[in-house]
Design an enzyme around this catalytic site. Structure first.
Site, PDB file in Angstrom:
ATOM      1  CG  HIS A 313     -15.769   7.953   0.406  1.00 17.17           C
ATOM      2  ND1 HIS A 313     -17.007   8.479   0.118  1.00 17.17           N
ATOM      3  CD2 HIS A 313     -15.770   7.637   1.711  1.00 17.17           C
ATOM      4  CE1 HIS A 313     -17.715   8.486   1.221  1.00 17.17           C
ATOM      5  NE2 HIS A 313     -17.009   7.975   2.202  1.00 17.17           N
ATOM      6  CG  ASP A 371     -11.675   4.064   7.917  1.00 14.26           C
ATOM      7  OD1 ASP A 371     -11.861   4.496   9.058  1.00 14.26           O
ATOM      8  OD2 ASP A 371     -12.579   3.598   7.198  1.00 14.26           O
TER       9      ASP A 371
HETATM   10  N1  ACO Z   1      -7.977   0.013  -4.084  1.00 14.21           N
HETATM   11  C1  ACO Z   1      -7.890  -0.321  -5.396  1.00 14.21           C
HETATM   12  N2  ACO Z   1      -8.830  -0.044  -6.307  1.00 14.21           N
HETATM   13  C2  ACO Z   1      -9.916   0.600  -5.859  1.00 14.21           C
HETATM   14  C3  ACO Z   1     -10.084   0.976  -4.523  1.00 14.21           C
HETATM   15  C4  ACO Z   1      -9.057   0.651  -3.601  1.00 14.21           C
HETATM   16  N3  ACO Z   1      -9.144   0.990  -2.320  1.00 14.21           N
HETATM   17  N4  ACO Z   1     -11.261   1.595  -4.369  1.00 14.21           N
HETATM   18  C5  ACO Z   1     -11.837   1.608  -5.585  1.00 14.21           C
HETATM   19  N5  ACO Z   1     -11.025   1.011  -6.483  1.00 14.21           N
HETATM   20  C6  ACO Z   1     -11.246   0.887  -7.940  1.00 14.21           C
HETATM   21  C7  ACO Z   1     -12.284  -0.179  -8.235  1.00 14.21           C
HETATM   22  O1  ACO Z   1     -11.677  -1.451  -8.440  1.00 14.21           O
HETATM   23  C8  ACO Z   1     -12.916   0.362  -9.504  1.00 14.21           C
HETATM   24  O2  ACO Z   1     -12.021   0.121 -10.573  1.00 14.21           O
HETATM   25  P1  ACO Z   1     -12.603  -0.179 -12.067  1.00 14.21           P
HETATM   26  O3  ACO Z   1     -13.342   1.059 -12.487  1.00 14.21           O
HETATM   27  O4  ACO Z   1     -11.390  -0.458 -12.891  1.00 14.21           O
HETATM   28  O5  ACO Z   1     -13.492  -1.397 -11.928  1.00 14.21           O
HETATM   29  C9  ACO Z   1     -12.907   1.875  -9.285  1.00 14.21           C
HETATM   30  O6  ACO Z   1     -11.815   2.125  -8.371  1.00 14.21           O
HETATM   31  C10 ACO Z   1     -14.221   2.403  -8.696  1.00 14.21           C
HETATM   32  O7  ACO Z   1     -14.411   1.774  -7.440  1.00 14.21           O
HETATM   33  P2  ACO Z   1     -15.761   1.128  -6.947  1.00 14.21           P
HETATM   34  O8  ACO Z   1     -15.449  -0.153  -6.246  1.00 14.21           O
HETATM   35  O9  ACO Z   1     -16.773   1.111  -8.040  1.00 14.21           O
HETATM   36  O10 ACO Z   1     -16.189   2.211  -5.896  1.00 14.21           O
HETATM   37  P3  ACO Z   1     -17.315   2.053  -4.792  1.00 14.21           P
HETATM   38  O11 ACO Z   1     -17.904   3.397  -4.637  1.00 14.21           O
HETATM   39  O12 ACO Z   1     -18.237   0.933  -5.098  1.00 14.21           O
HETATM   40  O13 ACO Z   1     -16.497   1.637  -3.483  1.00 14.21           O
HETATM   41  C11 ACO Z   1     -15.220   1.758  -1.508  1.00 14.21           C
HETATM   42  C12 ACO Z   1     -16.080   2.538  -2.530  1.00 14.21           C
HETATM   43  C13 ACO Z   1     -15.981   0.549  -0.990  1.00 14.21           C
HETATM   44  C14 ACO Z   1     -14.913   2.678  -0.347  1.00 14.21           C
HETATM   45  C15 ACO Z   1     -13.903   1.324  -2.202  1.00 14.21           C
HETATM   46  O14 ACO Z   1     -13.184   2.455  -2.640  1.00 14.21           O
HETATM   47  C16 ACO Z   1     -13.031   0.469  -1.284  1.00 14.21           C
HETATM   48  O15 ACO Z   1     -13.243  -0.736  -1.163  1.00 14.21           O
HETATM   49  N6  ACO Z   1     -12.029   1.094  -0.581  1.00 14.21           N
HETATM   50  C17 ACO Z   1     -11.190   0.354   0.352  1.00 14.21           C
HETATM   51  C18 ACO Z   1     -11.925   0.148   1.648  1.00 14.21           C
HETATM   52  C19 ACO Z   1     -12.057   1.421   2.455  1.00 14.21           C
HETATM   53  O16 ACO Z   1     -11.092   2.138   2.659  1.00 14.21           O
HETATM   54  N7  ACO Z   1     -13.268   1.665   2.943  1.00 14.21           N
HETATM   55  C20 ACO Z   1     -13.564   2.814   3.805  1.00 14.21           C
HETATM   56  C21 ACO Z   1     -14.491   3.750   3.101  1.00 14.21           C
HETATM   57  S1  ACO Z   1     -14.730   5.178   4.081  1.00 14.21           S
HETATM   58  C22 ACO Z   1     -15.693   4.652   5.337  1.00 14.21           C
HETATM   59  O17 ACO Z   1     -16.546   3.836   5.258  1.00 14.21           O
HETATM   60  C23 ACO Z   1     -15.421   5.238   6.586  1.00 14.21           C
END
Ligand code: ACO
Length: 437
Positions: A313, A371
């Site tokens: 998140h 979720d």
């Molecule tokens: N699986 C694997 N790796 C992940 C995940 C994940 N679900 N989420 C984040 N990461 C990793 C990223 O690759 C990044 O790694 P790095 O530092 O080595 O490059 C690090 O964790 C930081 O993540 P970001 O992508 O920079 O985080 P951001 O805040 O941009 O994204 C998001 C947040 C979009 C929710 C992301 O965690 C994601 O895509 N999760 C999966 C989708 C999801 O469950 N979305 C629902 C969110 S809650 C909602 O809207 C109700």
């Protein structure tokens, strides 16, 4: 009455660029991180701030919802989400979000009957549906029908009239369950079921979704309570992507139905509300606990493009408090339905356990979000996978309309217009076609 948001100056930050120095006010709210007010920066130093995806930017003042991502805290108007989920009802939370205070008995009764008296759709909206393919994604139908509401209810789209804003808020909250249920009915080819106003909000949605004219429908109180709780858990979440989309659209003076349609479009993506659908697809693809290690390996491989859906998140760097309540509700629903073995749930629990112990997820502070479990509950309650995100949109409509209303009541509101770092070609002269190589 809604509280008016109002931050206070708590300090000053000084920024020096070359031989110029700018004194920037530091603003503090009632809780949370202070913010440097950079509005005068361009005038004083001739530069903008750069924050693509807004990870370090507060876009507005708001008194509706507060999140402490490090502590895993979510408050609506100051009330913790677990207390609301345990003790309140969705319409009471809706009143709270819209008006700033919990209602007394008379206020709640008036609000409930106000909402429940607007549940029917303009009859001409029925014919709108026949333009869709039978297999249209329900989010596509939600987006279109909500956007079209401005054409069916032109009497409540004057955004400068407080009474019209109130009526359109009632209309949105009251009609979105009908639209959502009808999107499903259209997909499965069953007759549309008209709302029954004697039911509660959640009961009425379950009725319109599951009932058929050929049989009597008996609402199940435990499933109704679970539905109500799921709606509460999704009601608002401060300035997330879809809410910011609603505010951005609303800042132009666009009508509320158009703004909510924009929010629905934004919610649809798998990084946001579409994640609940994506979680179930992911669990189905993993298929068996034995395949989890291989799946986790793919998630950790940056080139695979695979993510652990329902994890991570932007704001929570700790447990999403909603996920904990979801997991509890999941067990209650499966218990009520007599489902002893739910392979998807077993798989999700195992996946969560492994991920929470794995250094990749621990070091990045990736925890289950709302979720991760919601899809399993909704599946057990008989909702097809593609209805998960529309149900999220149904609940979030209350948050969107509350945030839109707050923005419209804020005298400092003006059109939202970010800037950019231009990286394209510098000025050049047009070359006639015959002279281009
Ligand atoms: N699986 C694997 N790796 C992940 C995940 C994940 N679900 N989420 C984040 N990461 C990793 C990223 O690759 C990044 O790694 P790095 O530092 O080595 O490059 C690090 O964790 C930081 O993540 P970001 O992508 O920079 O985080 P951001 O805040 O941009 O994204 C998001 C947040 C979009 C929710 C992301 O965690 C994601 O895509 N999760 C999966 C989708 C999801 O469950 N979305 C629902 C969110 S809650 C909602 O809207 C109700």
């Amino acid at each position: 009455m809604a509280q008016t948001a109002s931050s206070k100056q708590v300090g000053t930050a000084t920024l020096t660029l070359g031989d110029k120095t700018a004194s920037l006010p530091v603003l503090g709210g009632t809780l949370g991180t202070d913010c440097v007010d950079v509005r005068k920066l361009q005038n004083e130093l001739g530069v903008f701030t750069f924050d693509p995806s807004y990870g370090a930017t507060a876009s507005c003042e708001s008194s509706i919802t507060y999140i402490d991502g490090d502590e895993g805290v979510l408050l609506h108007r100051g009330y913790p989400i677990d207390q609301l989920a345990e003790n309140s009802t969705f319409l009471e939370v809706a009143y709270l979000l819209l008006n700033g205070e919990l209602p007394n008995k008379a206020e709640l009764e008036k609000f409930n009957s106000g909402v429940m008296r607007h549940t029917m759709l303009h009859e001409q909206i029925r014919s709108f549906w026949s333009g869709f393919r039978r297999d249209a994604h329900p989010m596509a139908m939600l987006c279109s029908v909500v956007g079209a509401m401005s054409a069916f209810y032109p009497d409540s789209i004057n955004v400068h009239d407080e009474r019209q804003r109130e009526i359109s808020a009632f209309r949105m909250i009251a009609k979105i369950p009908t639209i959502t249920a009808w999107a499903h009915k259209y997909n499965v080819g069953q007759p549309f079921v008209y709302p029954k106003n004697e039911y509660s909000y959640a009961e009425n949605f379950l009725y319109m979704f599951h009932a058929v004219p050929a049989e009597d429908y008996k609402p199940n109180p435990i499933l109704t309570a679970a539905m109500d709780r799921i709606l509460i858990l999704h009601a608002d979440h401060e300035q997330n992507a879809s809410t910011s989309t609603v505010r951005l659209a609303g800042s132009t003076g666009a009508n509320p139905f158009a703004c909510i349609a924009a929010g629905i479009a934004s919610l649809w993506g798998p990084a946001h509300g579409g994640a609940n659908e994506a979680v179930l697809k992911m669990l189905a693809e993993i298929g068996h606990k034995d395949n989890i290690p291989e799946f986790i390996k793919q998630v950790k491989d940056k080139n695979s493009g695979v993510k652990l859906m329902g994890f991570g998140h932007r704001v929570y760097k700790n447990f999403d408090p909603r996920a904990k309540i979801m997991q509890k509700t999941c067990h209650e629903v499966l218990g009520e339905l007599g489902i002893k073995d739910e392979p998807m749930l077993d798989l999700a629990i195992e996946l969560e356990k492994i991920a929470l112990e794995d250094d990749y997820f621990v070091s990045r502070k990736l925890y289950p979000n709302v979720d991760f479990y919601s899809g399993i509950i909704l599946k057990a309650m008989g909702f097809p996978t593609q209805m998960f995100t529309p149900i999220f949109a149904l609940a979030r409509t209350v948050g969107w309309i509350s945030q839109w209303k707050e923005m419209m009541e804020d005298p400092s509101n003006r059109i939202s217009r970010p800037r950019q770092i231009y990286t394209g070609a510098p000025t050049r002269d047009y070359v006639p076609l015959e002279k281009r190589g």
